[in-house]
Scaffold this active site. Structure first.
Site, PDB file in Angstrom:
ATOM      1  N   LYS A   1       8.143  -0.556   2.818  1.00 58.43           N
ATOM      2  CA  LYS A   1       7.983   1.008   3.348  1.00 58.43           C
ATOM      3  C   LYS A   1       9.382   1.609   3.288  1.00 58.43           C
ATOM      4  O   LYS A   1       9.421   2.603   3.025  1.00 58.43           O
ATOM      5  CB  LYS A   1       7.185   0.862   4.648  1.00 58.43           C
ATOM      6  CG  LYS A   1       5.734   0.487   4.834  1.00 58.43           C
ATOM      7  CD  LYS A   1       5.210   0.887   5.811  1.00 58.43           C
ATOM      8  CE  LYS A   1       3.633   0.580   5.887  1.00 58.43           C
ATOM      9  NZ  LYS A   1       2.742   0.781   6.972  1.00 58.43           N
TER      10      LYS A   1
ATOM     11  N   LYS B   1      -6.846   3.764  -2.264  1.00 56.04           N
ATOM     12  CA  LYS B   1      -6.799   5.386  -2.401  1.00 56.04           C
ATOM     13  C   LYS B   1      -5.742   5.852  -3.379  1.00 56.04           C
ATOM     14  O   LYS B   1      -5.672   7.043  -3.391  1.00 56.04           O
ATOM     15  CB  LYS B   1      -6.477   5.620  -0.756  1.00 56.04           C
ATOM     16  CG  LYS B   1      -5.219   5.182  -0.288  1.00 56.04           C
ATOM     17  CD  LYS B   1      -4.995   5.577   1.253  1.00 56.04           C
ATOM     18  CE  LYS B   1      -3.782   5.176   1.657  1.00 56.04           C
ATOM     19  NZ  LYS B   1      -3.693   4.555   2.901  1.00 56.04           N
TER      20      LYS B   1
ATOM     21  N   LYS C   1      -7.511  -3.769  -7.523  1.00 54.97           N
ATOM     22  CA  LYS C   1      -8.499  -3.586  -6.479  1.00 54.97           C
ATOM     23  C   LYS C   1      -8.498  -1.962  -6.117  1.00 54.97           C
ATOM     24  O   LYS C   1      -7.477  -1.055  -6.594  1.00 54.97           O
ATOM     25  CB  LYS C   1      -7.342  -3.954  -5.019  1.00 54.97           C
ATOM     26  CG  LYS C   1      -8.044  -5.279  -4.689  1.00 54.97           C
ATOM     27  CD  LYS C   1      -7.234  -5.624  -3.300  1.00 54.97           C
ATOM     28  CE  LYS C   1      -7.710  -5.212  -1.972  1.00 54.97           C
ATOM     29  NZ  LYS C   1      -7.182  -5.869  -0.840  1.00 54.97           N
TER      30      LYS C   1
END
Ligand code: TRP
Length: 326
Positions: A111, A195, A192
């Site tokens: 991140k 979003k 997979k």
């Protein structure tokens, strides 16, 4: 009954993969375990959020969880920021975990590489997560692979705290849920469902119009053969449809495959089964979305239940640490 804790970030729209992979299992678990479900809005603050969007997303997540069948009388469902003990516990965890341990967290590395503003909170994120888990005397945390490291560090923190200050926390363990389908993207079935899908056609959101869901299934990518067979490596698209159909009908993908000789009917049936599974969720969601007072009442109930347990654990931790009672 086993005490189980699950946390979910309020941001990001829930899709079929989240639902069949995890949320449907939350609904089942509440009958078998002493389940605690937390919408982790404070964790969302580790990256800058638009206040209006965060507010709306948190409310939407609560309503969606309720709509999927989480029963606030059975499970404890609450918003993290409603229970101050979580923030307080986060600090106690920060002083128990080491800088080196936090630096080894792979999620922080990923991140922080992508962020332009790296908050201190992004770095100490696992300490707050440890507080979430430990404050509720959690025994099991059902998680995906990506969260295993955070549960291991939580266990290490609890062990260290207990050995320094005396028995305080229950040691939790990560469990990878047995049930739960791995739903793939309808257009790129090697990936997979996510979003951040390349094409919106591959992603089925739980709150999108049912007509649009139906269309997406009818346009799902299959392959140039015609045989219906469950074989994820050779036939990812067809196998994805079969495993989705199996998940929503509680069937077996191999068995279901025997009922089809063509792709068309498989797509139609899968579309219909998914639409019928989502229809009541959307209906209940609409009711709740039109009744914010009822949502607030249910969240208040959850916060009260959560606070009771969390306050007891925090009091025990503070006493053992030698903090003066106030
Ligand atoms: N870190 C988790 C995630 O990103 C969310 C989370 C916060 C959580 N607190 C938790 C998960 C406690 C399990 C237990 O998905």
């Amino acid at each position: 009954m086993t005490r189980v804790f699950s946390g979910i970030q309020p941001t990001g729209e829930i899709h079929l993969g989240n639902y069949l992979g995890a949320l449907r299992n939350w609904q089942k678990m509440q009958h078998e375990c002493d389940a605690v479900y937390c919408i982790v809005d404070l964790h969302a603050l580790t990256v800058p959020q638009d206040p209006k969007e965060l507010h709306a997303a948190t409310l939407r997540m609560a309503q969606l969880l309720l709509a999927t069948g989480i029963d606030p009388e059975k499970a404890t469902m609450f918003v993290q920021s409603h229970v101050r003990e979580h923030t307080e516990g986060g600090w106690l965890m920060e002083t128990t975990v080491s800088f080196g341990e936090l630096r080894r967290m792979t999620q922080f590395k990923d991140k922080s590489e992508r962020a332009d503003f790296i908050s201190a909170g992004l770095f100490t994120y696992p300490a707050l997560q440890a507080a979430d888990i430990l404050l509720h005397d959690t025994e099991e945390v059902p998680v995906g692979e990506d969260q295993k490291q955070h549960i291991e560090i939580t266990r290490d923190i609890a062990e260290r705290f207990n050995s320094r200050y005396g028995e305080t926390f229950v040691l939790p363990k990560a469990v990878i849920p047995k049930t739960g389908a791995r739903v793939m993207d309808l257009q790129n079935p090697e990936n997979k469902m996510s979003k951040s899908a390349e094409s919106p056609q591959g992603l089925v959101k739980l709150l999108e119009p049912l007509k649009s869901i139906e269309k997406k299934f009818k346009r799902a990518v299959t392959d140039t053969e015609t045989e219906v067979r469950y074989d994820p490596a050779a036939k990812p698209g067809v196998s994805n449809l079969l495993s989705i159909l199996a998940a929503v009908t509680d069937g077996d993908p191999h068995e279901l495959a025997k009922g089809y000789t063509q792709y068309g009917p498989l797509k139609t049936d899968t579309a219909e089964a998914v639409v019928e599974a989502i229809r009541p969720i959307q209906a209940r969601y609409e009711e709740l979305a039109n009744d914010p007072a009822e949502t607030a009442r249910l969240l208040g109930l959850g916060a009260d239940k959560a606070r009771e347990v969390a306050a007891r654990t925090i009091a025990r931790a503070k006493k053992n640490l030698g903090l003066l009672e106030g």
